[in-house]
Write an enzyme that holds these catalytic residues in place. Structure first.
Site, short mmCIF file in Angstrom:
data_model
loop_
_atom_site.label_atom_id
_atom_site.label_comp_id
_atom_site.label_asym_id
_atom_site.label_seq_id
_atom_site.Cartn_x
_atom_site.Cartn_y
_atom_site.Cartn_z
N CYS B 142 0.84 -1.20 0.00
CA CYS B 142 0.00 0.00 0.00
C CYS B 142 0.88 1.26 0.00
O CYS B 142 1.69 1.43 -0.90
CB CYS B 142 -0.95 -0.06 1.19
N ASP B 296 -10.41 -3.58 -5.54
CA ASP B 296 -9.89 -2.76 -4.44
C ASP B 296 -10.64 -1.44 -4.39
O ASP B 296 -10.62 -0.67 -5.35
CB ASP B 296 -8.39 -2.52 -4.70
N HIS B 325 -8.76 -4.99 -1.53
CA HIS B 325 -7.51 -4.47 -0.99
C HIS B 325 -6.89 -5.43 0.03
O HIS B 325 -5.70 -5.73 -0.03
CB HIS B 325 -7.79 -3.12 -0.32
#
Lengths: 129, 354
Positions: B142, B296, B325
């Site tokens: 991320c 996501d 995600h």
């Protein structure tokens, strides 16, 4: 084949299918972004104003206000960062020096490439899980 | 008879629902997260470098995972049997994780360069020192992917064998309401910083919740439906705890993120700078893997997909998976597809002792 979902769940899923995309399109509009930003700014302005008034009151009796303490904390924080940056810089230099020494010490391999490096054990502390 | 069976079945389930509901409400049965044994091998400020214990390391060089700045790293080691780290260890990797801890007022002035030029390179050197390896495989998750990209671009000489990034945003125009409040809405970051000078977790959480406004209700409905299942409740507890358990985003780094990454869309427009130096993603030339999730909602596919064309690597790959995600690292999709694919990529760029 009959729908295995209970009736209440079927009703919820239908409602969600109807409402969900509509709500998502609302939060993705420019207006939503502007209104949200405005509400955050209004909250911040109100807090600043309140802090200003209370700071004046404390200063009247010659005492530090919460904002003064915050300013001090920010300054200590900035100093802490500077010390950390210097520590990291020093550590990097020391590490580079150790790696250099290690490379010099390692016997070269027959093909002329530098030899493998032995693992180095550092102090290891058990982590808090 | 069938009606009686159904009634009995429902009564049993409702009894289980009541029991699990009481457990959830009272918090008597907390799910243990981040349980894989590890040691802290380096510490600086709130940041810690963790070394996971693995008596059967067969893969070299070691793997260093850099985590995001806004959430807790235990998502990568959620629960025994549902842990990304556990799978990597089982595959023979020597795994290290750079955890940022919980920032406080001392971190409010931290800029992106503190991470990119300070913590990450020092951690890489520490990993090299401990393992005796000359190089390190780097993996960013991320926002950790953003940090590793900036590091690899700013330090092409960094001793990295490969770079893998997961769910990493580059086109910040597609980041949804959380980004639009700052771009279209014109909100200044200073208006939302807390008394410590950091972006508070509640703002981050509000931003994520705004992405799927009805998800909160759906979550409770799903819970009610499956509250009878111990397995579901345990997974729900672990996931819900993580998804609402954000950490403050250091103020100066948040300001840079808003200005450089959101408003200037610096990754796409090649307007990046770290510590005053211009940085270009085209300077990332090492073997590269980008993993992105098609479902996501936090880092939408459109925000992550341009990355593969921005890096300058010749050996570059993109892995697009039908997951969300979190599904990239947790759950069945992760176990069946994501993790094996990442392991496969890393293995082909590593030495494996048989």
């Amino acid at each position: 084949m009959p729908d295995p979902r209970p009736l209440w769940r079927q009703a919820f899923d239908s409602a969600e299918k109807f409402v969900g995309p509509k709500l998502e399109s609302v939060v993705r509009t420019d207006e939503f972004a502007r209104v949200t930003a405005l509400s955050f700014q209004a909250q911040a302005a109100l807090t600043r104003r309140l802090n200003g008034v209370t700071a004046k009151l404390w200063h009247l009796v010659n005492l530090p206000a919460g904002t003064d303490v915050l300013r001090l904390r920010a300054q200590v924080g900035a100093l802490d960062r500077e010390v950390r940056r210097l520590t990291l810089r020093l550590e990097q230099e020391q590490q580079a020096h150790r790696v250099e020494e290690r490379t010099d010490d390692a016997p070269d391999q027959p093909d002329g490439r530098p030899g493998p490096h032995p693992p180095r054990g550092g102090t290891q502390r058990a982590a808090d899980s | 008879m069938a009606v009686l069976d159904r009634i009995r079945h429902e009564v049993e389930r409702n009894a289980l629902r009541t029991r699990n509901g009481i457990r959830l409400a009272t918090g008597t049965e907390r799910v243990g997260v981040g349980q894989t044994p590890k040691d802290v091998v380096w510490r600086a400020g709130r940041c810690e470098l963790w070394h996971y214990r693995n008596p059967n390391v067969t893969v070299s060089p070691p793997l260093l995972i850099v985590f995001s700045l806004v959430s807790r790293s235990y998502i990568l080691d959620l629960t025994p049997g549902n842990s990304f780290v556990e799978r990597l260890l089982a595959a023979g990797f020597d795994v290290y994780l750079l955890d940022w801890g919980v920032p406080d007022e001392r971190d409010a002035q931290n800029r992106l360069e503190d991470y990119v030029d300070g913590y990450i390179p020092t951690a890489i050197e520490r990993v090299r020192e401990l393992s005796g390896a000359d190089e390190v495989n780097l993996l960013g998750y991320c926002f950790g992917g953003v940090l590793t990209l900036l590091h690899a671009a700013h330090h092409p000489e960094s001793p990295l064998r490969s770079l893998t990034v997961m769910a990493t945003p580059v086109d910040f125009r597609h980041m949804g309401p959380l980004g639009e409040v700052f771009t279209t809405g014109g909100l200044e970051i200073d208006s939302v910083l807390d008394e410590n000078g950091n972006l508070p977790p509640r703002i981050i959480l509000q931003g994520f919740r705004a992405l799927t406004p009805i998800a909160e209700v759906t979550r409770y409905v799903n819970l009610w439906e499956k509250l009878w299942s111990d397995q579901y409740v345990a997974a729900y507890q672990a996931m819900t705890s993580w998804s609402t358990d954000h950490i403050p985003f250091p103020g100066a780094a948040a300001r840079e993120t808003v200005d450089m990454l959101l408003r200037d869309n610096g990754m796409i427009n090649d307007r990046l700078s770290v510590g005053g130096d211009p940085v270009h993603l085209a300077d990332v030339t090492l073997p590269f893997l980008s993993v992105l999730a098609a479902r996501d909602h936090i880092v939408p596919e459109a925000a992550a997909s341009p990355l593969i064309d921005l890096v300058g690597s010749v050996d570059k790959h993109e892995l697009r998976l039908d997951a969300g995600h979190i599904g990239l690292v947790v759950g069945r999709t992760a176990a069946k597809t994501t993790v094996p694919k990442i392991i496969e990529f890393l293995l082909t760029r590593s030495e494996v002792a048989r």
